[in-house]
Design an enzyme around this catalytic site. Structure first.
Site, PDB file in Angstrom:
ATOM      1  N   TYR A  75       0.814  -1.212   0.000  1.00 23.46           N
ATOM      2  CA  TYR A  75       0.000   0.000   0.000  1.00 23.46           C
ATOM      3  C   TYR A  75       0.850   1.267   0.000  1.00 23.46           C
ATOM      4  O   TYR A  75       0.520   2.248  -0.659  1.00 23.46           O
ATOM      5  CB  TYR A  75      -0.970   0.011   1.186  1.00 23.46           C
ATOM      6  CG  TYR A  75      -2.232  -0.769   0.884  1.00 23.46           C
ATOM      7  CD1 TYR A  75      -3.129  -0.313  -0.082  1.00 23.46           C
ATOM      8  CD2 TYR A  75      -2.524  -1.950   1.529  1.00 23.46           C
ATOM      9  CE1 TYR A  75      -4.276  -1.020  -0.393  1.00 23.46           C
ATOM     10  CE2 TYR A  75      -3.673  -2.673   1.230  1.00 23.46           C
ATOM     11  CZ  TYR A  75      -4.544  -2.195   0.270  1.00 23.46           C
ATOM     12  OH  TYR A  75      -5.679  -2.896  -0.051  1.00 23.46           O
ATOM     13  N   ASN A 109     -12.325   4.750  -6.249  1.00 22.41           N
ATOM     14  CA  ASN A 109     -10.864   4.898  -6.300  1.00 22.41           C
ATOM     15  C   ASN A 109     -10.306   5.335  -4.957  1.00 22.41           C
ATOM     16  O   ASN A 109     -10.883   6.170  -4.273  1.00 22.41           O
ATOM     17  CB  ASN A 109     -10.488   5.904  -7.389  1.00 22.41           C
ATOM     18  CG  ASN A 109     -10.993   5.460  -8.749  1.00 22.41           C
ATOM     19  OD1 ASN A 109     -11.181   4.264  -8.976  1.00 22.41           O
ATOM     20  ND2 ASN A 109     -11.233   6.402  -9.641  1.00 22.41           N
ATOM     21  N   HIS A 128     -14.404   2.870  -1.184  1.00 20.75           N
ATOM     22  CA  HIS A 128     -13.383   1.837  -0.941  1.00 20.75           C
ATOM     23  C   HIS A 128     -12.227   2.377  -0.101  1.00 20.75           C
ATOM     24  O   HIS A 128     -11.204   1.729   0.026  1.00 20.75           O
ATOM     25  CB  HIS A 128     -12.859   1.272  -2.271  1.00 20.75           C
ATOM     26  CG  HIS A 128     -13.895   0.465  -3.014  1.00 20.75           C
ATOM     27  ND1 HIS A 128     -13.754   0.086  -4.318  1.00 20.75           N
ATOM     28  CD2 HIS A 128     -15.101  -0.022  -2.623  1.00 20.75           C
ATOM     29  CE1 HIS A 128     -14.834  -0.606  -4.709  1.00 20.75           C
ATOM     30  NE2 HIS A 128     -15.663  -0.667  -3.696  1.00 20.75           N
ATOM     31  N   CYS A 136      -7.217   1.750  13.402  1.00 22.56           N
ATOM     32  CA  CYS A 136      -6.704   0.722  14.306  1.00 22.56           C
ATOM     33  C   CYS A 136      -7.104  -0.676  13.811  1.00 22.56           C
ATOM     34  O   CYS A 136      -8.276  -0.924  13.519  1.00 22.56           O
ATOM     35  CB  CYS A 136      -7.260   0.965  15.707  1.00 22.56           C
ATOM     36  SG  CYS A 136      -6.713  -0.259  16.904  1.00 22.56           S
ATOM     37  N   GLY A 212     -15.959   5.170 -16.118  1.00 21.14           N
ATOM     38  CA  GLY A 212     -14.825   4.243 -16.021  1.00 21.14           C
ATOM     39  C   GLY A 212     -14.990   3.170 -14.961  1.00 21.14           C
ATOM     40  O   GLY A 212     -14.019   2.775 -14.328  1.00 21.14           O
ATOM     41  N   THR A 213     -16.221   2.696 -14.764  1.00 24.05           N
ATOM     42  CA  THR A 213     -16.412   1.637 -13.778  1.00 24.05           C
ATOM     43  C   THR A 213     -16.913   0.365 -14.457  1.00 24.05           C
ATOM     44  O   THR A 213     -17.717   0.420 -15.378  1.00 24.05           O
ATOM     45  CB  THR A 213     -17.333   2.078 -12.611  1.00 24.05           C
ATOM     46  OG1 THR A 213     -17.551   0.960 -11.760  1.00 24.05           O
ATOM     47  CG2 THR A 213     -18.667   2.619 -13.098  1.00 24.05           C
ATOM     48  N   ASN A 238     -17.382   5.349 -20.798  1.00 18.70           N
ATOM     49  CA  ASN A 238     -16.423   4.247 -20.695  1.00 18.70           C
ATOM     50  C   ASN A 238     -16.117   3.738 -22.101  1.00 18.70           C
ATOM     51  O   ASN A 238     -17.047   3.430 -22.841  1.00 18.70           O
ATOM     52  CB  ASN A 238     -17.053   3.122 -19.852  1.00 18.70           C
ATOM     53  CG  ASN A 238     -16.012   2.162 -19.322  1.00 18.70           C
ATOM     54  OD1 ASN A 238     -14.984   1.925 -19.967  1.00 18.70           O
ATOM     55  ND2 ASN A 238     -16.261   1.586 -18.152  1.00 18.70           N
ATOM     56  N   PRO A 239     -14.839   3.639 -22.470  1.00 19.07           N
ATOM     57  CA  PRO A 239     -14.533   3.111 -23.807  1.00 19.07           C
ATOM     58  C   PRO A 239     -14.942   1.638 -23.930  1.00 19.07           C
ATOM     59  O   PRO A 239     -15.140   1.144 -25.028  1.00 19.07           O
ATOM     60  CB  PRO A 239     -13.009   3.234 -23.913  1.00 19.07           C
ATOM     61  CG  PRO A 239     -12.563   4.050 -22.750  1.00 19.07           C
ATOM     62  CD  PRO A 239     -13.631   4.001 -21.711  1.00 19.07           C
TER      63      PRO A 239
END
Ligand SMILES: [Zn+2]
Length: 273
Positions: A75, A109, A128, A136, A212-213, A238-239
């Protein structure tokens, strides 16, 4: 050539005749335009001690409980990459849309690029989580803590020093901190991931703009379903084909099969004119 904008203009006109809440939902596609890998497929492999792991194996509670520092290193490396990445025209166009009276952004994102583009904290739900925050591991409280600046220069593959590990401990109880990220083997909740707030917003949305999802996690699909319940309008950007585009097609809504940076500035201008 098909003029995809014609449908979009019709939806925008429709919206303006009866305005309401504009809900934007973004996924990995918008950030990949800034150069952030989507972590799906082989480009997401993480190599350490000659073991290869997929993000879906690393980003789990189960992995963290066995190899916490390994997960943290992953991360922290991703965080450094995001710190060195700039938002694109799509991110800026969305940030500009918050000038509309009734607007919210829900993002999958964790890269912080929307906030970097200037969106206000009270206009965004990061369902997310965000790479800059930790909480914690023992859940002694629900408080979130900013990841220390000393990790801004973390080098990929470098083991964490004892001093660095201390900076990843809970200020209240001293146990380890964990990234405040929703892991693959965990469920959405309200306190960290705004589950109820997001689904409530979806029920109120007059217009959903999905960007874009791919809809591979449950909450984005639930958001789509709730927008459809109340006959909300949809514009998908979205492509690639995805469930939001199929729903838009089935319900007489609109989609733009392009990159978000190419079309969001024009769309936001149309909406705000
Ligand atoms: Zn604690």
């Amino acid at each position: 050539m098909i003029d995809y904008w014609r449908d979009t203009e019709r939806i925008v006109d429709n919206f303006k005749r009866k305005p309401g809440l504009v809900l934007v939902l973004t996924g990995a596609g918008i950030s990949s335009e800034s150069g952030i890998p989507t972590y799906r497929g082989s480009d997401g492999y993480w190599n350490k001690e000659s073991d290869n792991f997929l993000p879906m194996e690393i980003a789990t509670y189960s992995m963290f409980s066995r190899k916490p520092w390994f997960v943290w290193e992953w991360y922290l490396s991703r965080r450094v990459q995001c710190l060195n990445t700039e938002p694109n025209k799509g991110h800026f166009a969305i940030a500009n849309m918050e000038k509309m009276e009734d607007f919210f952004l829900i993002t999958q994102n964790i890269d912080n690029l929307h906030k970097k583009a200037g969106i206000s904290d009270n206009k965004i739900f990061e369902i997310h989580g965000n790479l800059n925050f930790a909480r914690c591991y023992k859940e002694c409280s629900s408080e979130v803590y900013e990841v220390d600046e000393c990790f801004n220069y973390h080098v990929k593959g470098m083991d964490l020093s004892e001093n660095e590990k201390r900076k990843l401990s809970c200020p209240k109880c001293g146990s380890m901190l964990r990234p405040n990220i929703l892991w693959f083997d965990e469920c959405y909740d309200e306190v960290h991931f705004h589950f109820y707030s997001s689904t409530e917003l979806a029920l109120k949305a007059r217009l959903l703009i999905s960007v874009g999802t791919t809809g591979q996690t449950s909450l984005p699909i639930q958001i789509l379903e709730r927008v459809l319940i109340n006959k909300g309008l949809i514009i998908d950007i979205n492509p690639d084909d995805n469930p939001f585009r199929s729903s838009a097609q089935k319900t007489g809504n609109a989609f733009l099969p392009y990159k978000s940076g190419e079309v969001l500035p024009r769309l936001s201008e149309m909406l705000m004119k």
